[in-house]
Scaffold this motif. Structure first.
Motif, mmCIF file in Angstrom:
data_model
loop_
_atom_site.group_PDB
_atom_site.id
_atom_site.type_symbol
_atom_site.label_atom_id
_atom_site.label_comp_id
_atom_site.label_asym_id
_atom_site.label_seq_id
_atom_site.Cartn_x
_atom_site.Cartn_y
_atom_site.Cartn_z
ATOM 1 N N VAL A 1 -7.365 -11.335 6.804
ATOM 2 C CA VAL A 1 -6.482 -10.609 5.901
ATOM 3 C C VAL A 1 -6.100 -9.305 6.584
ATOM 4 N N GLY A 2 -4.964 -8.762 6.204
ATOM 5 C CA GLY A 2 -4.558 -7.499 6.797
ATOM 6 C C GLY A 2 -3.272 -6.963 6.207
ATOM 7 N N TRP A 3 -3.021 -5.697 6.527
ATOM 8 C CA TRP A 3 -1.802 -5.006 6.115
ATOM 9 C C TRP A 3 -0.781 -5.092 7.236
ATOM 10 N N PHE A 4 0.466 -5.331 6.900
ATOM 11 C CA PHE A 4 1.527 -5.480 7.895
ATOM 12 C C PHE A 4 2.737 -4.647 7.509
ATOM 13 N N HIS A 5 3.266 -3.929 8.511
ATOM 14 C CA HIS A 5 4.540 -3.247 8.326
ATOM 15 C C HIS A 5 5.633 -4.308 8.227
ATOM 16 N N LEU A 6 6.647 -4.026 7.449
ATOM 17 C CA LEU A 6 7.698 -5.014 7.200
ATOM 18 C C LEU A 6 8.451 -5.409 8.466
ATOM 19 N N ASP A 7 8.474 -4.529 9.456
ATOM 20 C CA ASP A 7 9.165 -4.874 10.708
ATOM 21 C C ASP A 7 8.230 -5.539 11.722
ATOM 22 N N ALA A 8 7.000 -5.859 11.309
ATOM 23 C CA ALA A 8 6.032 -6.481 12.218
ATOM 24 C C ALA A 8 5.243 -7.589 11.500
ATOM 25 N N LEU A 9 5.942 -8.362 10.682
ATOM 26 C CA LEU A 9 5.281 -9.438 9.947
ATOM 27 C C LEU A 9 4.944 -10.599 10.873
ATOM 28 N N ASP B 1 0.849 -1.188 0.000
ATOM 29 C CA ASP B 1 0.000 0.000 0.000
ATOM 30 C C ASP B 1 0.887 1.242 0.000
ATOM 31 N N GLY B 2 0.278 2.412 0.049
ATOM 32 C CA GLY B 2 1.016 3.670 0.027
ATOM 33 C C GLY B 2 1.872 3.918 1.251
ATOM 34 N N ASN B 3 1.668 3.130 2.311
ATOM 35 C CA ASN B 3 2.465 3.264 3.536
ATOM 36 C C ASN B 3 3.569 2.226 3.628
ATOM 37 N N GLY B 4 3.808 1.473 2.558
ATOM 38 C CA GLY B 4 4.857 0.471 2.550
ATOM 39 C C GLY B 4 4.498 -0.824 3.252
ATOM 40 N N ARG B 5 3.218 -0.988 3.587
ATOM 41 C CA ARG B 5 2.786 -2.229 4.229
ATOM 42 C C ARG B 5 2.490 -3.276 3.165
ATOM 43 N N VAL B 6 2.607 -4.540 3.564
ATOM 44 C CA VAL B 6 2.341 -5.650 2.655
ATOM 45 C C VAL B 6 1.038 -6.333 3.063
ATOM 46 N N ALA C 1 -10.670 -8.344 -1.238
ATOM 47 C CA ALA C 1 -11.455 -7.163 -1.622
ATOM 48 C C ALA C 1 -10.584 -5.939 -1.888
ATOM 49 N N VAL C 2 -9.277 -6.124 -2.011
ATOM 50 C CA VAL C 2 -8.367 -5.029 -2.336
ATOM 51 C C VAL C 2 -8.174 -4.999 -3.847
ATOM 52 N N ARG C 3 -8.296 -3.805 -4.419
ATOM 53 C CA ARG C 3 -8.013 -3.595 -5.839
ATOM 54 C C ARG C 3 -6.532 -3.257 -5.965
ATOM 55 N N CYS C 4 -5.879 -3.862 -6.939
ATOM 56 C CA CYS C 4 -4.457 -3.581 -7.122
ATOM 57 C C CYS C 4 -4.113 -3.601 -8.601
ATOM 58 N N VAL C 5 -2.931 -3.098 -8.912
ATOM 59 C CA VAL C 5 -2.374 -3.183 -10.256
ATOM 60 C C VAL C 5 -1.031 -3.889 -10.157
ATOM 61 N N ALA C 6 -0.759 -4.733 -11.134
ATOM 62 C CA ALA C 6 0.531 -5.423 -11.187
ATOM 63 C C ALA C 6 1.572 -4.462 -11.738
ATOM 64 N N GLU C 7 2.730 -4.396 -11.057
ATOM 65 C CA GLU C 7 3.789 -3.477 -11.485
ATOM 66 C C GLU C 7 4.916 -4.187 -12.224
ATOM 67 N N ARG C 8 5.300 -5.368 -11.750
ATOM 68 C CA ARG C 8 6.385 -6.088 -12.423
ATOM 69 C C ARG C 8 6.464 -7.525 -11.908
ATOM 70 N N ILE C 9 7.102 -8.356 -12.703
ATOM 71 C CA ILE C 9 7.371 -9.731 -12.275
ATOM 72 C C ILE C 9 8.555 -9.702 -11.325
ATOM 73 N N VAL C 10 8.387 -10.324 -10.177
ATOM 74 C CA VAL C 10 9.435 -10.385 -9.162
ATOM 75 C C VAL C 10 10.310 -11.610 -9.377
ATOM 76 N N LEU C 11 9.677 -12.750 -9.612
ATOM 77 C CA LEU C 11 10.422 -13.985 -9.817
ATOM 78 C C LEU C 11 9.562 -15.020 -10.504
#
Length: 160
Positions: A124-132, A30-35, A72-82
């Motif tokens: 489901v939820g958003w998580f900060h990278l330092d709190a996965l 998301d816009g806050n860097g959460r996954v 229920a989150v709308r997203c756009v694909a930006e690039r292939i990671v792997l």
């Protein structure tokens, strides 16, 4: 994981034999860097969002569809990671065996509110990278690579 109709049809003659299948997974930020993560109904564990493309469906479209269907989150694909063939087959509780070639994509959320949106997720939820929450290496590997600017990762060793 809900079984797509085309796999049910294959299973009607293949039984529980090993199937080699395409898979997609989405690392959504998301816009806050959460996954965005979902706690899977089949395993009870947290993971990134993923699934099986429908016949003829492009990987990016499948990833976007799976994210919406499950969260229920709308997203756009930006690039292939792997791109990676998983070395160990998955064995489901009913005895079905599958081996997946996963195309993982970095995605950006553009709308919707994260919530359980189908029977495949418990939470489901958003998580900060330092709190996965606790994640398997499958998900952590993809998150790490989604945080880089590339290039796309793939295994270059003989025999995978």
């Amino acid at each position: 994981m809900a079984i797509p109709d085309f796999i049910r049809e294959i299973r009607s003659t293949a039984g529980h034999r090993l199937l080699f299948l395409p898979g997609v997974s989405a690392v959504v930020f998301d816009g806050n860097g959460r996954v965005l993560l979902g706690r899977r109904a089949d395993t009870g564990g947290w993971s990134i969002i993923g699934g099986i493309p429908d016949p003829g469906e492009q990987p990016a479209a499948a990833a976007v569809r799976e994210v919406y269907e499950e969260t229920a989150v709308r997203c756009v694909a930006e690039r292939i990671v792997l791109v990676q063939t998983l070395t160990r087959p998955v064995v489901y509780p009913n005895g079905d065996r599958c081996q997946f070639m996963d195309v993982s994509l970095r995605c950006r959320a553009v709308g919707g509110e994260a919530r359980v949106h189908d029977e495949e997720s418990l939470e489901v939820g958003w998580f900060h990278l330092d709190a996965l929450p606790e994640l398997q290496e499958f998900a952590l590997f993809r998150i790490r690579h989604a945080l880089t600017d590339g290039p796309t990762w793939f295994d270059t060793t003989a025999g995978g």
